[in-house]
Design an enzyme around this catalytic site. Structure first.
Site, PDB file in Angstrom:
ATOM      1  N   ASP A   3     -11.864 -11.462   6.708  1.00  0.00           N
ATOM      2  CA  ASP A   3     -11.902 -10.436   7.738  1.00  0.00           C
ATOM      3  C   ASP A   3     -11.719  -8.864   6.839  1.00  0.00           C
ATOM      4  OD1 ASP A   3     -11.365  -9.110  10.125  1.00  0.00           O
ATOM      5  OD2 ASP A   3      -9.491  -9.564  10.205  1.00  0.00           O
ATOM      6  N   GLU A  44       5.833  -9.480   0.201  1.00  0.00           N
ATOM      7  CA  GLU A  44       6.134  -8.663  -0.550  1.00  0.00           C
ATOM      8  C   GLU A  44       5.639  -7.094   0.128  1.00  0.00           C
ATOM      9  OE1 GLU A  44       4.402  -6.984  -4.966  1.00  0.00           O
ATOM     10  OE2 GLU A  44       3.868  -8.650  -3.961  1.00  0.00           O
ATOM     11  N   LEU A  98       3.968  -3.711  -0.464  1.00  0.00           N
ATOM     12  CA  LEU A  98       2.998  -2.997  -1.320  1.00  0.00           C
ATOM     13  C   LEU A  98       2.773  -1.661  -1.115  1.00  0.00           C
ATOM     14  CD1 LEU A  98       0.183  -5.875  -1.619  1.00  0.00           C
ATOM     15  CD2 LEU A  98       2.044  -5.551  -3.043  1.00  0.00           C
TER      16      LEU A  98
END
Length: 267
Positions: A177, A80, A82
């Site tokens: 991370d 998706e 964003l």
């Protein structure tokens, strides 16, 4: 880029109309694709797209914002798209998001499978002993790739971790991370955490990594919650892992960072 974009469109069951490269860091290619039917998505490659897909799903399952996985196979991950308008004013929401992520708890330290940052392997084998996990999976694994002086310091530090780290902190779900480049924000809200390297471990690892290349403002800590006693002393211990990874990936320009962190912990 065109091959990755076309493959992403195929995974979505559509035809590619156009694609453009977007910032994806140094270890993967990332493109935005628009299909002929108007759908948009982000397509990226990487060391193990199905593993990354599982990590993103784990993050989303906690209620923490992350992109929805639309498709994945051995060579590409389709996500998706964003909104991302910058971090300004989003520190408090980031604190809430990371606290929500860390509230998820595992039974042991590690992850169901190994991962990688580019050519640098991330070994995630399960352990019930946190100092041993950090010593073996996150520090000593780099010694063969360091110059002898650094390697001896890392070995000495690893041998002392049972005195420096809690033996069994709560195994929190970690992003793995977490730095500013892997946080997407829109207005004062976090729209998604991206590019994870998840495992279960001491929550302070993510907090230390978040402070390695710049740090969020005080609103982050206020929203996240108070620091554990001794946190500041453990920060350089936890920052050593990403610093060693950067040294291996990007070369001697990061030796000073590693040496400075070793000096900070008296190694």
């Amino acid at each position: 880029m065109s091959g990755l974009a076309g493959h992403g469109a195929t995974l979505l069951g559509g035809r590619l109309a156009r694609a453009e490269a977007i910032g994806g860091g140094d270890l993967s290619c990332v493109v935005r694709v628009v299909l002929e039917d108007g759908r948009e998505a982000v397509v990226k490659d990487g060391p193990d797209p199905p593993a990354e897909a599982a990590m993103l799903r784990a993050i989303r399952a906690t209620g923490t914002p992350a992109p929805e996985v639309l498709a994945a196979d051995a060579s590409a991950l389709v996500l998706e798209r964003l909104p991302d308008s910058g971090h300004r004013g989003a520190d408090a929401d980031l604190g809430r998001a990371v606290a929500r992520l860390h509230a998820a708890t595992g039974e042991r330290y590690g992850w169901a499978q190994d991962f990688a940052f580019g050519r640098v392997a991330i070994k995630n084998g399960w352990s019930a002993d946190w100092p041993a996990f950090w010593a073996e999976r996150r520090l000593l694994c780099h010694v063969p790739h360091c110059d002898p002086a650094l390697g001896r310091c890392v070995e000495s530090l690893a041998a002392s971790l049972s005195r420096r780290l809690p033996a069994r902190p709560r195994p929190a779900l970690l992003h793995g991370d977490l730095w500013g480049g892997n946080v997407l924000c829109h207005g004062a809200r976090v729209s998604g955490l991206i590019d994870p390297a998840c495992y279960y471990g001491h929550a302070e690892v993510d907090l230390a990594t978040l402070a390695l290349f710049g740090r969020p403002g005080p609103a982050f800590r206020e929203a996240y919650g108070p620091a554990e006693p001794g946190f500041s002393e453990r920060v350089p211990l936890y920052q050593l892992w990403p610093a060693l990874v950067h040294l291996r990936l990007f070369g001697a320009g990061y030796r000073g960072m590693v040496a400075g962190l070793l000096d900070a912990v008296g190694a």
